[in-house]
Design an enzyme around this catalytic site. Structure first.
Site, short mmCIF file in Angstrom:
data_model
loop_
_atom_site.label_atom_id
_atom_site.label_comp_id
_atom_site.label_asym_id
_atom_site.label_seq_id
_atom_site.Cartn_x
_atom_site.Cartn_y
_atom_site.Cartn_z
N CYS A 141 25.89 -56.67 10.82
CA CYS A 141 27.25 -56.58 11.35
C CYS A 141 28.20 -56.89 10.19
O CYS A 141 27.75 -57.18 9.08
CB CYS A 141 27.47 -57.47 12.56
SG CYS A 141 27.41 -59.24 12.28
N CYS B 145 26.67 -49.24 5.82
CA CYS B 145 25.22 -49.31 5.96
C CYS B 145 24.54 -48.15 5.24
O CYS B 145 24.74 -46.99 5.61
CB CYS B 145 24.84 -49.27 7.44
SG CYS B 145 25.43 -50.70 8.34
N CYS C 264 28.97 -52.24 11.52
CA CYS C 264 29.14 -52.48 10.08
C CYS C 264 29.89 -51.35 9.42
O CYS C 264 30.02 -51.30 8.21
CB CYS C 264 27.80 -52.74 9.39
SG CYS C 264 26.72 -51.32 9.26
#
Length: 139
Positions: free
Chosen positions: A13, A91, A87
């Site tokens: 996150c 990522c 996120c």
């Protein structure tokens, strides 16, 4: 001699201070050594959210000693499952990984009363993930 883990899981996150820490705490607590657990954030915070720590303590899972960590390419490469929780575009994506995006409310700035339902939803999702891992890759 301990057996090797069935799978490795990375929870991601933004701040690695709430959702991903709670998920990692539940997975470690519920799966034990069967699963290798990591968590990280695209912009890690200074500390784990105190309301998340308290909410987890209420259900017997201690995440008080954990520290937010920065998301690295190596952590993604070393994981079979990459579970994102908001996120954004930070990522990295690699072939052969199982990516799941869990849409969960962000506990940042909320009190423990508001964090409890998020915690409970995370637990349900982690329990389903453990069942999937235990079923094996053919499931």
């Amino acid at each position: 001699m301990p057996s090797s883990p069935l799978a490795s899981v990375l929870f991601v996150c933004v701040h690695n201070a709430g959702r991903s820490q709670m998920a990692a705490g539940f997975l470690s607590h519920l799966a034990g050594d069967r699963v290798e657990v990591r968590s990280a954030g695209s912009l890690p915070g200074d500390r784990v959210n105190p309301a998340a720590v308290e909410a987890m303590r209420e259900v017997g899972v201690d995440i008080a000693g954990r520290k937010p960590k920065v998301l690295t390419t190596e952590a993604v490469q070393a994981s079979d499952y990459v579970i994102t929780m908001g996120c954004g575009d930070a990522c990295p994506v690699f072939p052969g990984k199982k990516y799941l995006d869990w849409a969960l409310a962000d506990p940042a700035g909320k009190g423990v009363e508001a964090v409890r339902p998020i915690r409970d939803e995370i637990r349900e999702r982690v329990e389903a993930l453990i069942a999937e891992i235990d079923a094996g890759p053919e499931a």
